[in-house]
Scaffold this active site. Structure first.
Site, short mmCIF file in Angstrom:
data_model
loop_
_atom_site.label_atom_id
_atom_site.label_comp_id
_atom_site.label_asym_id
_atom_site.label_seq_id
_atom_site.Cartn_x
_atom_site.Cartn_y
_atom_site.Cartn_z
N ARG A 20 0.83 -1.20 0.00
CA ARG A 20 0.00 0.00 0.00
C ARG A 20 0.86 1.25 0.00
O ARG A 20 0.55 2.23 -0.70
CB ARG A 20 -0.92 -0.01 1.22
N TYR B 154 -14.09 10.33 -1.91
CA TYR B 154 -13.14 9.89 -2.94
C TYR B 154 -13.23 10.75 -4.19
O TYR B 154 -12.31 10.75 -5.00
CB TYR B 154 -13.38 8.42 -3.30
N ASN C 196 -10.68 -4.20 -1.25
CA ASN C 196 -10.55 -3.18 -2.29
C ASN C 196 -9.63 -3.61 -3.42
O ASN C 196 -8.72 -4.42 -3.20
CB ASN C 196 -10.01 -1.89 -1.67
N HIS D 164 -16.38 3.83 -4.51
CA HIS D 164 -15.46 4.96 -4.37
C HIS D 164 -15.63 5.99 -5.48
O HIS D 164 -14.71 6.76 -5.76
CB HIS D 164 -14.01 4.48 -4.27
N CYS E 215 -19.12 -1.79 0.98
CA CYS E 215 -18.26 -0.66 1.35
C CYS E 215 -18.95 0.08 2.48
O CYS E 215 -20.17 0.04 2.61
CB CYS E 215 -18.07 0.26 0.14
#
Length: 421
Positions: free
Chosen positions: A90, A244, A144, A194, A164
């Protein structure tokens, strides 16, 4: 009822356990299995999970295992919350795109594509093993990028629904502002994972009064602050975008901001170290307050609601989920996965009707859906050209020199996770 959580060693898991314990009448779990290859984390999380159940008087048993096949055997539902490559991967997703002047984020833009490429093959392997062990089990995907992962699962014929916590977070926020119970708040939520907007906020159900104009008039400053957007923009839109959307509506500002501080992954890694030390304390029997800063607010309530509806065999409920479009948004293919209100019961999720969308929203949804189609092809079949095409199609990239540079970096940083690279 048996549930399995793949990625059960996550520091998120106590949030989920707390929800299972508090809402045991809604979802009467008899056996919960936490599955994770990281045995050391699994022991810490599993110990705290058992103490939470014991403190709250939950009669179910919690077991832990690193054996996926054993863990999912006989499960009525399997919840996926895994992170291939961990926080280290990440951190890379959030940093190398910045070298090209593009947003670094784990689910949006080039970093989101990298996560999809690492994740889809692993999730599909897990799903196939679930199907061999128990073909009737539901797969609830919280991993995700949820939209792409859920589309991969559904395309492969699995019984899957994506989940989500963005929508339930808005529901709870609006309910508090309106001083009503969350159950009274219905969202006209539409878009992709998102990439969504609250077009209306209705009291009492899908046909109830739309109080969104009142919310924006009376609480616009608070709502805009949560989104990290100027109130003027929210007022001009007249809807509430997911936070987002900031990566799209103020991309360059976000890139400058990200270049001035540590990555979110670095922050989370430090938090996880502290959380795991807490989880090892045998006196701790509740989720610590620090966990709220880790993210995933109301994740447990959303998961309980969805699992209960899929497994309960009762009347259908209305929830925001990720599921097949099937004509809901007529400008998208039927096999696209959208995030919207749906009726959920033992047969799955069926989206509610959505009014015609303004081109301001429909255009971006169509654009990102085309990217997601190419991203899934790249994840399934590999190849540098497919990665390049997906990046070139992304609205936050869209230039061939950028796409070339990002493709090189993506492959270089993810080679160990890409069988074809």
């Amino acid at each position: 009822m048996k549930l399995a959580v793949v990625g059960g060693g996550s520091t998120y898991t106590p949030e989920l356990i707390d929800g299972f314990a508090r809402l045991r009448d809604t979802l009467p779990i008899e056996e919960l299995v936490l599955v994770d290859p990281a045995a050391d984390r699994l022991d810490l999380v599993g110990g705290l999970a058992r103490r939470i159940f014991a403190k709250q008087g939950h009669p179910g048993t919690i077991t832990t295992t690193s054996d996926l096949d054993a863990g999912v055997e006989g499960a009525d539902a399997v919840l996926l919350q895994l992170r291939v490559g961990g926080q280290a991967a990440r951190n890379q997703d959030e940093t190398w795109p910045l070298e090209c002047g593009c947003v670094g984020q784990e689910t949006t833009g080039a970093g989101g594509l990298a996560k999809a490429l690492r994740t889809v093959p692993v999730v599909l392997d897990i799903a196939e093993r679930v199907r061999r062990t128990n073909p009737d089990a539901w797969i609830i995907d919280f991993t995700n990028p949820v939209g792409i992962v859920t589309r991969a699962l559904l395309q492969a014929g699995h019984k899957a629904v994506g989940l989500c916590n963005v929508a339930i977070g808005f529901q709870r926020k609006f309910a508090a502002l309106l001083d009503v119970s969350p159950a009274e708040v219905h969202l006209d939520h539409v878009g992709l994972n998102h990439l969504s907007w609250e077009l209306g906020v209705r009291l009492g159900g899908p046909e109830g009064e739309n109080v969104l104009p009142r919310l924006l008039a009376e609480h616009g400053a608070s709502i805009a602050a949560d989104l990290h957007m100027p109130r003027e923009i929210v007022d001009r839109l007249g809807v509430v975008p997911s936070y987002y959307l900031r990566y799209f509506y103020s991309h360059d500002e976000v890139v400058r901001e990200l270049g001035t501080k540590p990555s979110r992954a670095a922050e989370v890694a430090a938090m996880e170290k502290e959380l795991l030390a807490m989880y090892g304390d045998p006196a701790l029997d509740e989720k610590p307050a620090l966990l709220a800063r880790r993210g995933g607010a109301f994740y447990s309530e959303a998961a309980v609601d969805l699992a209960s509806s899929l497994l309960g065999g009762g009347a259908a409920t209305v929830q925001v989920v990720n599921t097949l479009n099937n004509g809901t948004l007529p400008f998208l293919p039927d096999d696209a996965v959208i995030e919207t209100q749906a009726r959920v019961d033992g047969s799955g999720a069926v989206p509610l009707a959505v009014p015609a969308l303004d081109p301001l929203y429909a255009g971006l949804i169509a654009h990102v859906t085309a990217y997601e189609d190419l991203a899934l092809k790249a994840a399934l079949h590999g190849g540098r050209d497919r990665v390049f095409q997906a990046l070139l199609a992304h609205p936050l990239v869209g230039q061939y020199e950028l796409a070339e540079g990002l493709t090189d970096r993506l492959i270089a940083h993810n080679r160990e996770h890409l069988a074809w690279a």
